[in-house]
Design a protein around this motif. Structure first.
Motif, PDB file in Angstrom:
ATOM      1  N   ARG A 233       0.834  -1.205   0.000  1.00  0.00           N
ATOM      2  CA  ARG A 233       0.000   0.000   0.000  1.00  0.00           C
ATOM      3  C   ARG A 233       0.869   1.256   0.000  1.00  0.00           C
ATOM      4  O   ARG A 233       0.519   2.268  -0.603  1.00  0.00           O
ATOM      5  CB  ARG A 233      -0.939  -0.008   1.204  1.00  0.00           C
ATOM      6  CG  ARG A 233      -2.040  -1.064   1.110  1.00  0.00           C
ATOM      7  CD  ARG A 233      -2.913  -1.041   2.343  1.00  0.00           C
ATOM      8  NE  ARG A 233      -3.965  -2.042   2.273  1.00  0.00           N
ATOM      9  CZ  ARG A 233      -5.173  -1.827   1.766  1.00  0.00           C
ATOM     10  NH1 ARG A 233      -5.472  -0.635   1.284  1.00  0.00           N
ATOM     11  NH2 ARG A 233      -6.082  -2.783   1.731  1.00  0.00           N
ATOM     12  N   GLU A 234       1.989   1.167   0.696  1.00  0.00           N
ATOM     13  CA  GLU A 234       2.914   2.305   0.698  1.00  0.00           C
ATOM     14  C   GLU A 234       3.480   2.542  -0.701  1.00  0.00           C
ATOM     15  O   GLU A 234       3.596   3.691  -1.152  1.00  0.00           O
ATOM     16  CB  GLU A 234       4.056   2.051   1.688  1.00  0.00           C
ATOM     17  CG  GLU A 234       3.649   2.043   3.150  1.00  0.00           C
ATOM     18  CD  GLU A 234       3.239   3.414   3.670  1.00  0.00           C
ATOM     19  OE1 GLU A 234       3.462   4.423   2.968  1.00  0.00           O
ATOM     20  OE2 GLU A 234       2.697   3.476   4.791  1.00  0.00           O
ATOM     21  N   VAL A 235       3.817   1.458  -1.396  1.00  0.00           N
ATOM     22  CA  VAL A 235       4.369   1.597  -2.741  1.00  0.00           C
ATOM     23  C   VAL A 235       3.310   2.155  -3.690  1.00  0.00           C
ATOM     24  O   VAL A 235       3.590   3.039  -4.514  1.00  0.00           O
ATOM     25  CB  VAL A 235       4.903   0.247  -3.258  1.00  0.00           C
ATOM     26  CG1 VAL A 235       5.470   0.414  -4.668  1.00  0.00           C
ATOM     27  CG2 VAL A 235       5.981  -0.301  -2.330  1.00  0.00           C
ATOM     28  N   GLN A 236       2.086   1.665  -3.571  1.00  0.00           N
ATOM     29  CA  GLN A 236       1.010   2.180  -4.426  1.00  0.00           C
ATOM     30  C   GLN A 236       0.774   3.670  -4.165  1.00  0.00           C
ATOM     31  O   GLN A 236       0.558   4.451  -5.094  1.00  0.00           O
ATOM     32  CB  GLN A 236      -0.277   1.395  -4.172  1.00  0.00           C
ATOM     33  CG  GLN A 236      -0.237  -0.047  -4.652  1.00  0.00           C
ATOM     34  CD  GLN A 236      -1.505  -0.799  -4.294  1.00  0.00           C
ATOM     35  OE1 GLN A 236      -2.557  -0.594  -4.894  1.00  0.00           O
ATOM     36  NE2 GLN A 236      -1.411  -1.687  -3.310  1.00  0.00           N
ATOM     37  N   HIS A 237       0.826   4.037  -2.893  1.00  0.00           N
ATOM     38  CA  HIS A 237       0.651   5.453  -2.539  1.00  0.00           C
ATOM     39  C   HIS A 237       1.787   6.288  -3.126  1.00  0.00           C
ATOM     40  O   HIS A 237       1.554   7.394  -3.647  1.00  0.00           O
ATOM     41  CB  HIS A 237       0.622   5.600  -1.019  1.00  0.00           C
ATOM     42  CG  HIS A 237       0.578   7.018  -0.549  1.00  0.00           C
ATOM     43  ND1 HIS A 237      -0.533   7.821  -0.692  1.00  0.00           N
ATOM     44  CD2 HIS A 237       1.534   7.800   0.056  1.00  0.00           C
ATOM     45  CE1 HIS A 237      -0.282   9.018  -0.191  1.00  0.00           C
ATOM     46  NE2 HIS A 237       0.965   9.033   0.266  1.00  0.00           N
ATOM     47  N   ALA A 238       2.990   5.750  -3.064  1.00  0.00           N
ATOM     48  CA  ALA A 238       4.145   6.468  -3.609  1.00  0.00           C
ATOM     49  C   ALA A 238       3.983   6.689  -5.111  1.00  0.00           C
ATOM     50  O   ALA A 238       4.330   7.756  -5.637  1.00  0.00           O
ATOM     51  CB  ALA A 238       5.423   5.689  -3.317  1.00  0.00           C
ATOM     52  N   ILE A 239       3.452   5.691  -5.808  1.00  0.00           N
ATOM     53  CA  ILE A 239       3.220   5.829  -7.251  1.00  0.00           C
ATOM     54  C   ILE A 239       2.161   6.898  -7.515  1.00  0.00           C
ATOM     55  O   ILE A 239       2.284   7.705  -8.441  1.00  0.00           O
ATOM     56  CB  ILE A 239       2.796   4.477  -7.860  1.00  0.00           C
ATOM     57  CG1 ILE A 239       3.942   3.470  -7.756  1.00  0.00           C
ATOM     58  CG2 ILE A 239       2.364   4.640  -9.310  1.00  0.00           C
ATOM     59  CD1 ILE A 239       3.563   2.052  -8.158  1.00  0.00           C
ATOM     60  N   ASP A 240       1.131   6.912  -6.687  1.00  0.00           N
ATOM     61  CA  ASP A 240       0.038   7.876  -6.876  1.00  0.00           C
ATOM     62  C   ASP A 240       0.512   9.322  -6.751  1.00  0.00           C
ATOM     63  O   ASP A 240       0.055  10.200  -7.490  1.00  0.00           O
ATOM     64  CB  ASP A 240      -1.076   7.615  -5.855  1.00  0.00           C
ATOM     65  CG  ASP A 240      -1.954   6.431  -6.235  1.00  0.00           C
ATOM     66  OD1 ASP A 240      -2.057   6.137  -7.441  1.00  0.00           O
ATOM     67  OD2 ASP A 240      -2.532   5.808  -5.328  1.00  0.00           O
ATOM     68  N   VAL A 241       1.407   9.575  -5.809  1.00  0.00           N
ATOM     69  CA  VAL A 241       1.794  10.966  -5.520  1.00  0.00           C
ATOM     70  C   VAL A 241       3.088  11.377  -6.216  1.00  0.00           C
ATOM     71  O   VAL A 241       3.466  12.553  -6.170  1.00  0.00           O
ATOM     72  CB  VAL A 241       1.941  11.178  -3.996  1.00  0.00           C
ATOM     73  CG1 VAL A 241       0.631  10.871  -3.288  1.00  0.00           C
ATOM     74  CG2 VAL A 241       3.068  10.320  -3.416  1.00  0.00           C
ATOM     75  N   ALA A 242       3.772  10.435  -6.866  1.00  0.00           N
ATOM     76  CA  ALA A 242       5.081  10.732  -7.458  1.00  0.00           C
ATOM     77  C   ALA A 242       4.946  11.356  -8.842  1.00  0.00           C
ATOM     78  O   ALA A 242       3.921  11.216  -9.519  1.00  0.00           O
ATOM     79  CB  ALA A 242       5.906   9.453  -7.546  1.00  0.00           C
ATOM     80  N   ASP A 243       6.021  12.021  -9.267  1.00  0.00           N
ATOM     81  CA  ASP A 243       6.077  12.499 -10.645  1.00  0.00           C
ATOM     82  C   ASP A 243       6.480  11.335 -11.544  1.00  0.00           C
ATOM     83  O   ASP A 243       6.814  10.245 -11.067  1.00  0.00           O
ATOM     84  CB  ASP A 243       7.055  13.673 -10.780  1.00  0.00           C
ATOM     85  CG  ASP A 243       8.457  13.335 -10.268  1.00  0.00           C
ATOM     86  OD1 ASP A 243       8.840  12.141 -10.322  1.00  0.00           O
ATOM     87  OD2 ASP A 243       9.162  14.241  -9.802  1.00  0.00           O
ATOM     88  N   GLU A 244       6.451  11.553 -12.847  1.00  0.00           N
ATOM     89  CA  GLU A 244       6.696  10.455 -13.785  1.00  0.00           C
ATOM     90  C   GLU A 244       8.085   9.855 -13.611  1.00  0.00           C
ATOM     91  O   GLU A 244       8.259   8.631 -13.678  1.00  0.00           O
ATOM     92  CB  GLU A 244       6.519  10.934 -15.227  1.00  0.00           C
ATOM     93  CG  GLU A 244       6.664   9.812 -16.245  1.00  0.00           C
ATOM     94  CD  GLU A 244       6.470  10.281 -17.674  1.00  0.00           C
ATOM     95  OE1 GLU A 244       6.400   9.423 -18.572  1.00  0.00           O
ATOM     96  OE2 GLU A 244       6.391  11.508 -17.890  1.00  0.00           O
ATOM     97  N   GLU A 245       9.080  10.689 -13.372  1.00  0.00           N
ATOM     98  CA  GLU A 245      10.444  10.184 -13.220  1.00  0.00           C
ATOM     99  C   GLU A 245      10.546   9.230 -12.033  1.00  0.00           C
ATOM    100  O   GLU A 245      11.160   8.161 -12.124  1.00  0.00           O
ATOM    101  CB  GLU A 245      11.417  11.355 -13.036  1.00  0.00           C
ATOM    102  CG  GLU A 245      12.869  10.902 -12.892  1.00  0.00           C
ATOM    103  CD  GLU A 245      13.818  12.066 -12.665  1.00  0.00           C
ATOM    104  OE1 GLU A 245      14.999  11.807 -12.368  1.00  0.00           O
ATOM    105  OE2 GLU A 245      13.377  13.231 -12.772  1.00  0.00           O
ATOM    106  N   THR A 246       9.923   9.602 -10.917  1.00  0.00           N
ATOM    107  CA  THR A 246       9.962   8.744  -9.731  1.00  0.00           C
ATOM    108  C   THR A 246       9.152   7.471  -9.962  1.00  0.00           C
ATOM    109  O   THR A 246       9.545   6.387  -9.522  1.00  0.00           O
ATOM    110  CB  THR A 246       9.417   9.502  -8.508  1.00  0.00           C
ATOM    111  OG1 THR A 246      10.160  10.713  -8.332  1.00  0.00           O
ATOM    112  CG2 THR A 246       9.532   8.655  -7.249  1.00  0.00           C
TER     113      THR A 246
END
Length: 312
Positions: A88-101
Motif C-alpha cells: 500500500r505504501e508503494v502504491q501510494h508512492a506511485i500515486d503521488v510521485a512524478d513520472e520520473e519517480t
C-alpha cells in the motif's frame, strides 16, 4: 378427573435427583413442571432482536483499513511490495510521485515481474504501474510474459490474471497483439478455467481482436457449452461482440442442437441461448425455435431452460 400421565423410569430418576437438591447447570433449561423451585428459566433472545444484533455488531472487532503514511520506498520497492502494508505504501508512492519517480519505482520490479504478478500483495503494485505509467513503460511486463511463455499460465493464475487484464485494458493492440494471439491459441483451457474465463471475457470486451476470438470459440462450442466457465464466455461473446461475430457464433451454436440446449439450461449460458434467438432471423430463427420445442421436457426441468422456452 383425568389421571396424571405415568412417569417413565428416566423421568423418575431425574425428579429424584432434583428433589435431593442436586441443581445441575442445565436445570434452568428444563420445562416449568420439571424445573426445581428457586431456579429461573433460561431466557433466549430471538435471532431477530435488534438489540441483540447491535450488541453482537459492537462486540465484533472492526478490521482497520491501513492508511499509508508516505514512507520512502525507493531502493526497497520489491521488499515493500511483498507485504500487505508495504504494498500500500508503494502504491501510494506511485500515486503521488512524478513520472520520473514512478519510472524509478517500476524499474525496481523489472527483475521480479513473475514473482510480483503471482504475489497476493505485489500484484497490486504491478497493476498500479500499468495504470499509472504510459503503456510503453509497461513493455517490460509483456516482454517477460512472452519471453518466458507465461501468457497462458498468467491468464489462469489467481493473481497474475489481473495483470493480463490490466494490460489488455491499458495497452494498444500493436503492443499486446502477441500476448492476445497466445491466449486465443489456448482459448479452450483458458475459457474453462475459474480465473482464465475472465481474461477471455476481457478480450471480448476491450480488444479489437474479438472477431478472431469468436472464430476460435466456434471451434470449441461443444466443450464450452458443457463447462460452467466456458458457458459464461460464450454468453459474453453473444452479448458483447459485433453483430457479424454474434450472427456467425449463433449459427455455429445451432449446427449442434445439443449445444443450444445445454446453454439454455445453464445458469451462465442461458443468456447466450436467448441472444441466439435475438440475432438469427427468418428460417434460422424458425429452426432455433423448433430445436427448443423438440426439447421442451428438458427445458421445463431447468430453471433457466424455462426462461428460454418462454421466448417466442
Amino acid at each position: 378427573m383425568t389421571e396424571p400421565a405415568r412417569q417413565t423410569f428416566p423421568v423418575k430418576v431425574l425428579l429424584g435427583r432434583l428433589e435431593q437438591g442436586a441443581t445441575a447447570p442445565w436445570s434452568s433449561y428444563l420445562p416449568d413442571h420439571l424445573r426445581p423451585k428457586g431456579v429461573s428459566a433460561k431466557v433466549f433472545e430471538t435471532s431477530g432482536s435488534a438489540s441483540s444484533s447491535k450488541a453482537k455488531a459492537e462486540a465484533k472487532p472492526q478490521k482497520k483499513e491501513y492508511s499509508p503514511v508516505g514512507i520512502t520506498v525507493l531502493g526497497r520497492v520489491w521488499e515493500y511490495s511483498q507485504d500487505a502494508a508495504g504494498c500500500r505504501e508503494v502504491q501510494h508512492a506511485i500515486d503521488v510521485a512524478d513520472e520520473e519517480t514512478q519510472l524509478r519505482i517500476a524499474a525496481e520490479l523489472q527483475d521480479h515481474v513473475w514473482d510480483a504478478a503471482s504475489c497476493p500483495h505485489a500484484n497490486h503494485v504491478l497493476q498500479k504501474c500499468i495504470l499509472a505509467l504510459h503503456p510503453r513503460h509497461s513493455q517490460f511486463i509483456l516482454d517477460v510474459l512472452m519471453r518466458q511463455r507465461l501468457a497462458s499460465q498468467a491468464a489462469r493464475h489467481k493473481y497474475a490474471c489481473r495483470i493480463v487484464q490490466r494490460l489488455i485494458e491499458r495497452c494498444p493492440l500493436e503492443q499486446t497483439i502477441g500476448l492476445l494471439r497466445c491466449l486465443i491459441a489456448d482459448v479452450l483451457p483458458i475459457s474453462c478455467h475459474a480465473y482464465g474465463n475472465y481474461v477471455i471475457q476481457h478480450i471480448l470486451q476491450h480488444s479489437s481482436l474479438q472477431g478472431e476470438l469468436c472464430a476460435a470459440l466456434e471451434e470449441h462450442l461443444a466443450n464450452l457449452s458443457s463447462d460452467v466457465y466456458g458457458a459464461a464466455v460464450v454468453s459474453c461473446a453473444m452479448t458483447t461482440a459485433t453483430q457479424a461475430s454474434r450472427l456467425s457464433l449463433a449459427k455455429a451454436i445451432m449446427q449442434e442442437p445439443s449445444v443450444l440446449i445445454r446453454l439454455a439450461c445453464s445458469r451462465h449460458g442461458h443468456a447466450a441461448a436467448r441472444e441466439v434467438l435475438q440475432v438469427v432471423e427468418g428460417p434460422d430463427r424458425t429452426l432455433a425455435l423448433r430445436i427448443l420445442q423438440h426439447n421442451q421436457n428438458r427445458l421445463q426441468r431447468s430453471r433457466y431452460g424455462r426462461i428460454v422456452a418462454g421466448i417466442h
